[in-house]
Structures are given as C-alpha cells and as structure tokens.
Enzyme design. Structure first.
Site, PDB file in Angstrom:
ATOM      1  N   LYS A  65       0.756  -1.199  -0.131  1.00 18.26           N
ATOM      2  CA  LYS A  65      -0.219   0.035   0.030  1.00 18.26           C
ATOM      3  C   LYS A  65       0.958   1.265  -0.052  1.00 18.26           C
ATOM      4  O   LYS A  65       1.958   0.898   0.567  1.00 18.26           O
ATOM      5  CB  LYS A  65      -0.762  -0.020   1.030  1.00 18.26           C
ATOM      6  CG  LYS A  65      -2.095   0.765   1.100  1.00 18.26           C
ATOM      7  CD  LYS A  65      -3.340   0.038   0.540  1.00 18.26           C
ATOM      8  CE  LYS A  65      -4.453   0.914   0.319  1.00 18.26           C
ATOM      9  NZ  LYS A  65      -5.738  -0.054  -0.234  1.00 18.26           N
ATOM     10  N   ASP A  76      -6.949   4.182  -4.515  1.00 19.78           N
ATOM     11  CA  ASP A  76      -7.750   3.918  -3.403  1.00 19.78           C
ATOM     12  C   ASP A  76      -8.349   5.301  -2.932  1.00 19.78           C
ATOM     13  O   ASP A  76      -8.602   6.131  -3.805  1.00 19.78           O
ATOM     14  CB  ASP A  76      -6.576   3.643  -2.161  1.00 19.78           C
ATOM     15  CG  ASP A  76      -7.367   3.100  -0.940  1.00 19.78           C
ATOM     16  OD1 ASP A  76      -7.879   2.112  -0.628  1.00 19.78           O
ATOM     17  OD2 ASP A  76      -7.511   4.023   0.057  1.00 19.78           O
TER      18      ASP A  76
HETATM   19  P1  NDP Z   1     -13.152   7.704  -3.045  1.00 19.30           P
HETATM   20  O1  NDP Z   1     -11.705   8.724  -2.972  1.00 19.30           O
HETATM   21  O2  NDP Z   1     -13.617   7.433  -4.478  1.00 19.30           O
HETATM   22  O3  NDP Z   1     -14.160   8.070  -2.002  1.00 19.30           O
HETATM   23  C1  NDP Z   1     -13.864   8.303  -0.721  1.00 19.30           C
HETATM   24  C2  NDP Z   1     -15.140   8.507   0.047  1.00 19.30           C
HETATM   25  O4  NDP Z   1     -14.922   8.190   1.267  1.00 19.30           O
HETATM   26  C3  NDP Z   1     -15.800   9.826  -0.029  1.00 19.30           C
HETATM   27  O5  NDP Z   1     -17.168   9.692  -0.235  1.00 19.30           O
HETATM   28  C4  NDP Z   1     -15.236  10.528   0.874  1.00 19.30           C
HETATM   29  O6  NDP Z   1     -16.023  11.703   1.386  1.00 19.30           O
HETATM   30  C5  NDP Z   1     -15.309   9.697   2.032  1.00 19.30           C
HETATM   31  N1  NDP Z   1     -14.336   9.706   3.019  1.00 19.30           N
HETATM   32  C6  NDP Z   1     -12.910   9.574   2.841  1.00 19.30           C
HETATM   33  N2  NDP Z   1     -12.155   9.981   4.230  1.00 19.30           N
HETATM   34  C7  NDP Z   1     -13.282  10.304   4.993  1.00 19.30           C
HETATM   35  C8  NDP Z   1     -13.466  10.451   6.448  1.00 19.30           C
HETATM   36  N3  NDP Z   1     -12.217  10.760   7.069  1.00 19.30           N
HETATM   37  N4  NDP Z   1     -14.338  10.775   7.017  1.00 19.30           N
HETATM   38  C9  NDP Z   1     -15.753  10.512   6.131  1.00 19.30           C
HETATM   39  N5  NDP Z   1     -15.728  10.232   5.166  1.00 19.30           N
HETATM   40  C10 NDP Z   1     -14.449  10.123   4.350  1.00 19.30           C
HETATM   41  O7  NDP Z   1     -12.362   6.244  -2.529  1.00 19.30           O
HETATM   42  P2  NDP Z   1     -12.802   4.629  -2.724  1.00 19.30           P
HETATM   43  O8  NDP Z   1     -14.337   4.733  -2.945  1.00 19.30           O
HETATM   44  O9  NDP Z   1     -12.038   4.360  -3.512  1.00 19.30           O
HETATM   45  O10 NDP Z   1     -12.580   4.231  -1.215  1.00 19.30           O
HETATM   46  C11 NDP Z   1     -13.463   3.937  -0.072  1.00 19.30           C
HETATM   47  C12 NDP Z   1     -12.974   2.987   0.932  1.00 19.30           C
HETATM   48  O11 NDP Z   1     -13.136   1.633   0.106  1.00 19.30           O
HETATM   49  C13 NDP Z   1     -11.784   3.351   1.516  1.00 19.30           C
HETATM   50  O12 NDP Z   1     -11.716   2.513   2.809  1.00 19.30           O
HETATM   51  C14 NDP Z   1     -10.800   2.245   0.604  1.00 19.30           C
HETATM   52  O13 NDP Z   1      -9.591   1.869   1.186  1.00 19.30           O
HETATM   53  C15 NDP Z   1     -11.605   1.096   0.351  1.00 19.30           C
HETATM   54  N6  NDP Z   1     -11.263   0.361  -1.015  1.00 19.30           N
HETATM   55  C16 NDP Z   1     -11.406   0.936  -2.153  1.00 19.30           C
HETATM   56  C17 NDP Z   1     -10.968   0.042  -3.252  1.00 19.30           C
HETATM   57  C18 NDP Z   1     -11.040   0.762  -4.536  1.00 19.30           C
HETATM   58  O14 NDP Z   1     -10.771  -0.152  -5.592  1.00 19.30           O
HETATM   59  N7  NDP Z   1     -11.125   1.929  -4.688  1.00 19.30           N
HETATM   60  C19 NDP Z   1     -10.901  -1.465  -3.111  1.00 19.30           C
HETATM   61  C20 NDP Z   1     -11.274  -1.971  -1.786  1.00 19.30           C
HETATM   62  C21 NDP Z   1     -11.397  -1.079  -0.748  1.00 19.30           C
HETATM   63  P3  NDP Z   1     -15.197  13.141   1.273  1.00 19.30           P
HETATM   64  O15 NDP Z   1     -14.723  13.449   0.105  1.00 19.30           O
HETATM   65  O16 NDP Z   1     -16.434  13.933   1.961  1.00 19.30           O
HETATM   66  O17 NDP Z   1     -14.144  13.115   2.143  1.00 19.30           O
HETATM   67  O1  2IT Z   2      -7.928  -1.473  -0.714  1.00 19.66           O
HETATM   68  C1  2IT Z   2      -7.936  -2.185  -1.922  1.00 19.66           C
HETATM   69  O2  2IT Z   2      -8.029  -3.498  -2.138  1.00 19.66           O
HETATM   70  C2  2IT Z   2      -7.600  -1.255  -3.168  1.00 19.66           C
HETATM   71  N1  2IT Z   2      -7.611   0.053  -2.794  1.00 19.66           N
HETATM   72  C3  2IT Z   2      -7.420  -1.700  -4.533  1.00 19.66           C
HETATM   73  C4  2IT Z   2      -5.910  -2.145  -4.634  1.00 19.66           C
HETATM   74  C5  2IT Z   2      -5.616  -2.670  -5.811  1.00 19.66           C
HETATM   75  O3  2IT Z   2      -4.505  -2.833  -6.156  1.00 19.66           O
HETATM   76  O4  2IT Z   2      -6.577  -2.730  -6.945  1.00 19.66           O
END
Ligand code: NDP
Ligand code: 2IT
Length: 448
Positions: free
Chosen positions: A126, A166
C-alpha cells in the site's frame, strides 16, 4: 489463546506504539488465526508471525510540487511493500491528509490476506501521501502525481510492485502517474499500474469491481440464509468509487440504497439512489473540484444531515464504503437496534474490533473487508493478466470471473471457519483462509 500469538501481539505493540490502526488489525488477524498456529508448532521456530507483522520494505520520500500560484509545496510520499511471498506487491495508493505510516501499514497488512483470498498471485502493499486533493485544480493534481511518480517509479514495476487507486486516487490520477512512469522509464510497461483508462490497458469492469464485488459476495451470504436483496433497503456510507459501484449493483439486484455520506455529513434519499441520473451524478460529484456529498441533496431535493453518520437510518443491510473506524460501538448499536441482519464492509477496516464483535454477538452477519471488498484488487490482478497477454477481455468475461472469485472467497472463508469449529464466522474464516496460503508460501521459501 496460543502463547506464541499473545507474545507477538505484545511485541508488535511495543515496537509500534504510535500506529493504532496497524495494531488494531494485527490484533484482529493474529487472534483469529490462533487455532491454526496451535496446529503448526513449526511456525514459531521459523518466526513466521514476527516476519508476517514486519513489512519487507518501507519507502518514505519527499514530494515537492508547485501550486497554481507558483508556491512550492512539500508532501510526504510512501510505499509499504508488506509481503511478496505469493506475488508482486499489490495494493492501492491513498491521497488524503490523514495518511501516515501507521495507516498505510494497516492497509498493507490487510492487503496481504485480502490478496491471498482472491485466489490470484498477488502479494500485499500500500502507499500514498498526505496530499489533500480536495479543492485542487486539475493542473495541480497532475503536477503532484508527476512529482510523486518521479520518485516512486524506481521502486515499482509489472513484476515488482503494482500500485492502483484508493481514497483520493482514481482513473485521472492513475493516468497522470502512468504518463510520468512511461516518460521516465521509456518503456510501455502498462502492467505497472492498474485502474488505467481503457485506451491504454485498463480493464473493463475495474471501476465497478469493488462495489460489484461487495454485492456478489453479499448475494452468496444472503443465499446461505435463504434470502435475497429484492426490496431491501441499504445504508451506504461514502459516495466515491466503492459506494458508486455498490449503489449500481444494489439497484440492479432490486434493492435500494437510501444514504450516501462524506466527511461533513450524510444525505438521506428515501426514494433510493436507483436511477441512472442519480447513479451517474455520484461520478460527477466525485470528479468535481469541490467534491462534497451535500451536492446530491441540493440537486435532488433530499435532506442533508450535517456532521452526522448515516448509521442512524434504519435499513436491512449496512455497507460502509468510506473510511476506517467509522463504525464504533454507538453505530454498531444503531445497526443492531434497526434489526438488520447483514453488514458488509466495502471500506477497509470500517469498524473497530469491539464493534465487529458486538455486531456478531447480536446476530448480525459480518462480511469482513478483506473478503467483501476484494473484488477491486481481484480485477486489478485480471488487468495485470490482460496486460501481460497484450490482450483485453470483454466486460462479460471480466464480470463472470469477478463473480466466480467472490463466490470462491465466500465459500473458502465459510469452509475454513467450519473446519476450525467456528460455525459460519466469515470474519475468522477469511483471516484463516487468507493466512494459510501466505504461510505455506513463506515456509516454503526459507527464512527472509
Ligand atoms: P474515493 O476517494 O472514491 O471516495 C472516498 C469516500 O470516502 C468519499 O465519499 C469521502 O468523502 C469519504 N471519506 C474519505 N475519508 C473520510 C473521512 N475521514 N471521513 C468521512 N468520509 C470520508 O475512495 P474509494 O471509494 O476508492 O474508497 C473508499 C473505501 O474503500 C476506502 O476505505 C478504501 O480503502 C476502500 N477500498 C477501495 C477500493 C478501490 O478499488 N477503490 C478497493 C477496496 C477497498 P469526502 O470526499 O467528503 O471526504
Ligand atoms: O484496498 C484495496 O483493495 C484497493 N484499494 C485496491 C487495490 C488494487 O490494487 O486494486
């Protein structure tokens, strides 16, 4: 519990006192694999757990860039190459002001087991930066991404370490980083990053994969309970990549997501985020310079609850898709109070260990992050496979593979839980299943 496990947890706490999120996941994972460790005395001799909690390598670097007013700025960049026993390090990059080494070590540690569960050959890593993309112009984002990659490029490669997105890193950022990597390395190694645009080696379904995967996993759990998603209301948190994919698939399966949230509050839409217009608007919000969940309430005439979390809304299913530790005891009590039976983690470690235990003790089935959100990284690994073949699969082919992977993650977790006398505990089952493969690979490869 095994004294070996207890000792390693204590030592890890002593060595990393300022990394609470990392200690939280280490305690959770090691506690649940204790029954496996007891059956394998050879692990202690090989210091397997001590090695498991120590990243193979941590890289920390300066990122200097210039904002639109001509001011020089400095952020801190990181890559944690946690465990490469079963494949090249693989895992996302997070750009958020809260990023520090402890957060990235928690994410990297979880990624090791998640990636193992996918059935695909990927190790865990990461990275990211404390850079805050909110309010930045497109040109600023580009300059930051270029500066970040100028250093990161020397540590990664298609068979070394393959970052992706992420929080705060989506298709646009991956594009800028790939451009810089290509410029410096002067080779078309597009397997070095995943989540790329389709025209330069991205995979169909990668943007949707995490959210779709959560729902494919949920389908297996509901099927196990003789149930399905039709007519169910779902509380989602977040409005980013994962929440968008989840909302799309919930609507397609006949359910209804009624909330989304951000750092400043949540929106309640009793009609559901089900139309194409609403679903597409999530993408627009996420891409806008001043991204903010309230935009949805303003556009569609719904209520915005400032400073609140969506868990106070009653629903059948809860799917956090924002960030770590958003579900504490108060939120877990609300979920139980709503009479919900299902809770699936789209975000990484969205609940405290105490909250997860409370949910499970009160009859809520918990689909843990390492299993439920593994669809994103799984399709990233499929993107790597397509890049290695210089070929692209159709959306149907990728979606079918994703479906199969999520089913196998569920089935393997359930089987491992059963084997260790834990009933249908998908949390411990996922940890055990993910651990077994990594442990075998580490034991086979000798001491390092
Ligand atoms: P994005 O950047 O697309 O979206 C993040 C979202 O989370 C936004 O709605 C943001 O709102 C909110 N957010 C972030 N930080 C905070 C905080 N401190 N408090 C409240 N809301 C918060 O990210 P992703 O959708 O990619 O990621 C979301 C989650 O999913 C994370 O935990 C990530 O690790 C996990 N994840 C992502 C994957 C991927 O492929 N993208 C895969 C697996 C897991 P705001 O803009 O208002 O802060
Ligand atoms: O938390 C996760 O699994 C991710 N943000 C996706 C990682 C990836 O390599 O696609």
């Amino acid at each position: 519990m095994s004294t070996y496990v207890e000792r390693v947890i204590e030592e890890t706490k002593k060595k990393n006192p300022n990394e609470p999120e990392f200690l939280q996941t280490v305690e959770e994972v090691l506690t649940s694999i204790a029954p496996v460790v007891e059956r394998h005395p050879e692990y202690e001799k090989a210091a397997l757990l001590e090695r498991l909690v120590e990243p193979e390598r941590v890289i920390e670097f300066r990122v200097a860039w210039v904002d639109d007013e001509g001011n020089a700025k400095v952020n801190r960049g990181y890559r944690v190459q946690f465990n490469g026993a079963i494949g090249p390090y693989k895992g996302g990059l997070r750009f958020h002001p809260s990023v520090n080494l402890g957060i990235l070590k928690f994410l990297g540690f979880e990624q090791v087991f998640k990636n193992s569960l996918t059935t695909l050959p990927i190790g865990g890593g990461k990275g990211g930066s404390d850079f805050d993309p909110h309010g930045k112009s497109d040109a600023e984002i580009m300059r930051f991404c270029q500066a970040f990659m100028t250093e990161l490029q020397r540590h990664i490669g298609p068979s070394v370490d393959v970052p992706a997105g992420d929080i705060g890193v989506g298709g646009r950022e991956i594009g800028y980083m790939f451009g810089q990597y290509r410029r410096i390395r002067d080779a078309y190694e597009n397997g070095v990053l995943t989540g790329k645009g389709l025209v330069y080696g991205g995979s169909l379904i990668r943007p949707e994969a995490t959210g779709f995967g959560v729902l494919y996993y949920a389908e297996q759990v509901l099927k196990h309970e003789g149930d399905d998603l039709k007519g169910k209301t779902v509380v989602l948190s977040g409005y980013g990549n994962v929440a968008w994919g989840a909302a799309r698939k919930i609507a397609a399966l006949g359910g209804k997501a009624v909330t989304i949230s951000g750092h400043n509050g949540y929106v309640y839409d009793p009609d559901g985020i089900v139309t194409e217009e609403k679903l597409n608007y999530l993408l627009e919000m996420r891409a806008s310079r001043n991204a903010n969940v309230k935009m949805y309430a303003d556009k569609f005439g719904c209520q915005f609850f400032e400073g609140k979390k969506p868990y106070e809304v009653k629903a059948d299913v809860y799917i956090p898709c924002a960030t770590q530790n958003e579900v504490g005891m108060a939120e877990a009590e609300m979920i139980v109070g709503a009479g919900a039976k299902y809770y699936f983690e789209g975000a990484n470690m969205p609940a405290t260990n105490e909250a997860v235990k409370y949910l499970q003790d009160n009859g809520v089935i918990v689909g843990p992050a390492k299993a439920a959100n593994a669809g994103g990284v799984a399709v990233s690994a499929l993107e790597m496979a397509q890049n290695a073949q210089h070929y692209a699969w159709t959306a149907e082919e990728v979606d079918e593979k994703l479906h199969g992977i999520m089913k196998s993650i569920h089935d393997n977790s359930a089987k491992c839980a059963e084997e260790y006398g834990l009933g249908y505990d998908l949390v411990k089952g996922a940890n055990i299943a993910g651990f077994l493969k990594v442990a075998d690979a580490m034991m086979a490869q000798g001491l390092f």
